[in-house]
Design an enzyme around this catalytic site. Structure first.
Site, PDB file in Angstrom:
ATOM      1  N   HIS A   1       0.839  -1.208   0.000  1.00 49.19           N
ATOM      2  CA  HIS A   1       0.000   0.000   0.000  1.00 49.19           C
ATOM      3  C   HIS A   1       0.872   1.256   0.000  1.00 49.19           C
ATOM      4  O   HIS A   1       0.603   2.215  -0.729  1.00 49.19           O
ATOM      5  CB  HIS A   1      -0.884   0.051   1.251  1.00 49.19           C
ATOM      6  CG  HIS A   1      -1.950  -1.000   1.333  1.00 49.19           C
ATOM      7  ND1 HIS A   1      -2.077  -1.843   2.407  1.00 49.19           N
ATOM      8  CD2 HIS A   1      -2.942  -1.345   0.472  1.00 49.19           C
ATOM      9  CE1 HIS A   1      -3.117  -2.648   2.214  1.00 49.19           C
ATOM     10  NE2 HIS A   1      -3.652  -2.373   1.053  1.00 49.19           N
TER      11      HIS A   1
ATOM     12  N   SER B   1      -2.602  -7.910   2.586  1.00 46.57           N
ATOM     13  CA  SER B   1      -2.934  -7.832   4.021  1.00 46.57           C
ATOM     14  C   SER B   1      -3.371  -9.195   4.529  1.00 46.57           C
ATOM     15  O   SER B   1      -3.026  -9.598   5.644  1.00 46.57           O
ATOM     16  CB  SER B   1      -4.066  -6.825   4.251  1.00 46.57           C
ATOM     17  OG  SER B   1      -3.709  -5.547   3.791  1.00 46.57           O
TER      18      SER B   1
HETATM   19  P1  ADP Z   1      -9.666  -3.801  -1.063  1.00 49.03           P
HETATM   20  O1  ADP Z   1     -10.635  -4.341  -0.048  1.00 49.03           O
HETATM   21  O2  ADP Z   1     -10.175  -2.595  -1.804  1.00 49.03           O
HETATM   22  O3  ADP Z   1      -9.069  -4.834  -1.982  1.00 49.03           O
HETATM   23  P2  ADP Z   1      -6.993  -3.565   0.045  1.00 49.03           P
HETATM   24  O4  ADP Z   1      -6.584  -2.840   1.269  1.00 49.03           O
HETATM   25  O5  ADP Z   1      -6.741  -5.031   0.003  1.00 49.03           O
HETATM   26  O6  ADP Z   1      -8.506  -3.205  -0.147  1.00 49.03           O
HETATM   27  O7  ADP Z   1      -6.279  -2.927  -1.218  1.00 49.03           O
HETATM   28  C1  ADP Z   1      -6.443  -1.570  -1.558  1.00 49.03           C
HETATM   29  C2  ADP Z   1      -5.789  -1.298  -2.887  1.00 49.03           C
HETATM   30  O8  ADP Z   1      -4.389  -1.488  -2.777  1.00 49.03           O
HETATM   31  C3  ADP Z   1      -6.235  -2.236  -4.012  1.00 49.03           C
HETATM   32  O9  ADP Z   1      -6.253  -1.496  -5.217  1.00 49.03           O
HETATM   33  C4  ADP Z   1      -5.152  -3.274  -4.054  1.00 49.03           C
HETATM   34  O10 ADP Z   1      -5.058  -3.875  -5.338  1.00 49.03           O
HETATM   35  C5  ADP Z   1      -3.951  -2.418  -3.740  1.00 49.03           C
HETATM   36  N1  ADP Z   1      -2.845  -3.203  -3.189  1.00 49.03           N
HETATM   37  C6  ADP Z   1      -2.793  -3.895  -2.040  1.00 49.03           C
HETATM   38  N2  ADP Z   1      -1.616  -4.507  -1.880  1.00 49.03           N
HETATM   39  C7  ADP Z   1      -0.869  -4.179  -2.969  1.00 49.03           C
HETATM   40  C8  ADP Z   1       0.448  -4.511  -3.430  1.00 49.03           C
HETATM   41  N3  ADP Z   1       1.239  -5.328  -2.741  1.00 49.03           N
HETATM   42  N4  ADP Z   1       0.851  -4.000  -4.616  1.00 49.03           N
HETATM   43  C9  ADP Z   1       0.038  -3.203  -5.334  1.00 49.03           C
HETATM   44  N5  ADP Z   1      -1.215  -2.858  -4.970  1.00 49.03           N
HETATM   45  C10 ADP Z   1      -1.667  -3.335  -3.810  1.00 49.03           C
END
Ligand code: ADP
Length: 164
Positions: A17, A133
């Site tokens: 993130h 996560s």
């Molecule tokens: P959601 O419930 O919207 O998937 P997340 O917190 O899992 O919430 O992810 C939020 C955003 O961050 C999403 O667009 C996800 O693809 C991106 N994201 C999470 N981890 C990574 C990572 N390691 N690399 C790139 N993007 C990420």
């Protein structure tokens, strides 16, 4: 002023993130991190805890980039949240092919709800791409070392919550 909205659950915020936030800061004048309440996903950390962790990391990123970063909890439609905060772009991270299908549909639907808001996809550095996560919580719960995936503060919070 170009405002970007980066929405997610952030349960908890990871280095993946943070990588995306840093890249997003290069594209906008103000970055709003939209924290989805998402109680149906049964988050490990409640909204206040997630917001506090993100705010702490945002302060450092603000010092580093000079870009204003606001943490904004939301429970309504993403497009309405974008309108509420005055965002003209939505930032999302793309990890693997698995993310693509869902994101593709979301863009298609959101574009029909409001065609003036553009969704922009960013990719993290290779060593941050695989971080999620969900897996961080699983690894930490099994007493694995997650220090390569989260900041020391988040690591402590995870241990405090998952390991007796
Ligand atoms: P959601 O419930 O919207 O998937 P997340 O917190 O899992 O919430 O992810 C939020 C955003 O961050 C999403 O667009 C996800 O693809 C991106 N994201 C999470 N981890 C990574 C990572 N390691 N690399 C790139 N993007 C990420």
């Amino acid at each position: 002023m170009r405002v970007g909205l980066y929405p997610g659950t952030f349960d908890p915020i990871t280095l993946g993130h943070i990588d995306i936030i840093r890249r997003g800061c290069a594209l906008v004048d103000r970055l709003v991190i939209g924290v989805a309440i998402n109680s149906d996903k049964g988050p490990l950390f409640d909204l206040e805890e997630r917001v506090n962790m993100i705010s702490e990391e945002s302060r450092l990123l603000n010092l580093e980039t000079g870009i204003e970063i606001i943490v904004h909890p939301f429970e309504n439609l993403l497009i309405d949240c974008a309108r509420d905060v005055g965002a003209s772009i939505i930032l999302r991270g793309l990890r693997a092919v698995a993310d693509f299908e869902y994101e593709y549909q979301m863009v298609g639907m959101n574009r029909q709800l409001d065609s003036s808001i553009e969704t922009v996809f960013l990719m993290a550095e290779a060593h941050h791409q695989a971080i999620s996560s969900k897996l961080v919580k699983e690894i930490c719960g099994l007493r694995g070392d997650v220090s390569k995936f989260v900041t020391p503060k988040v690591n402590m919070a995870l241990k405090g919550r998952l390991i007796n």
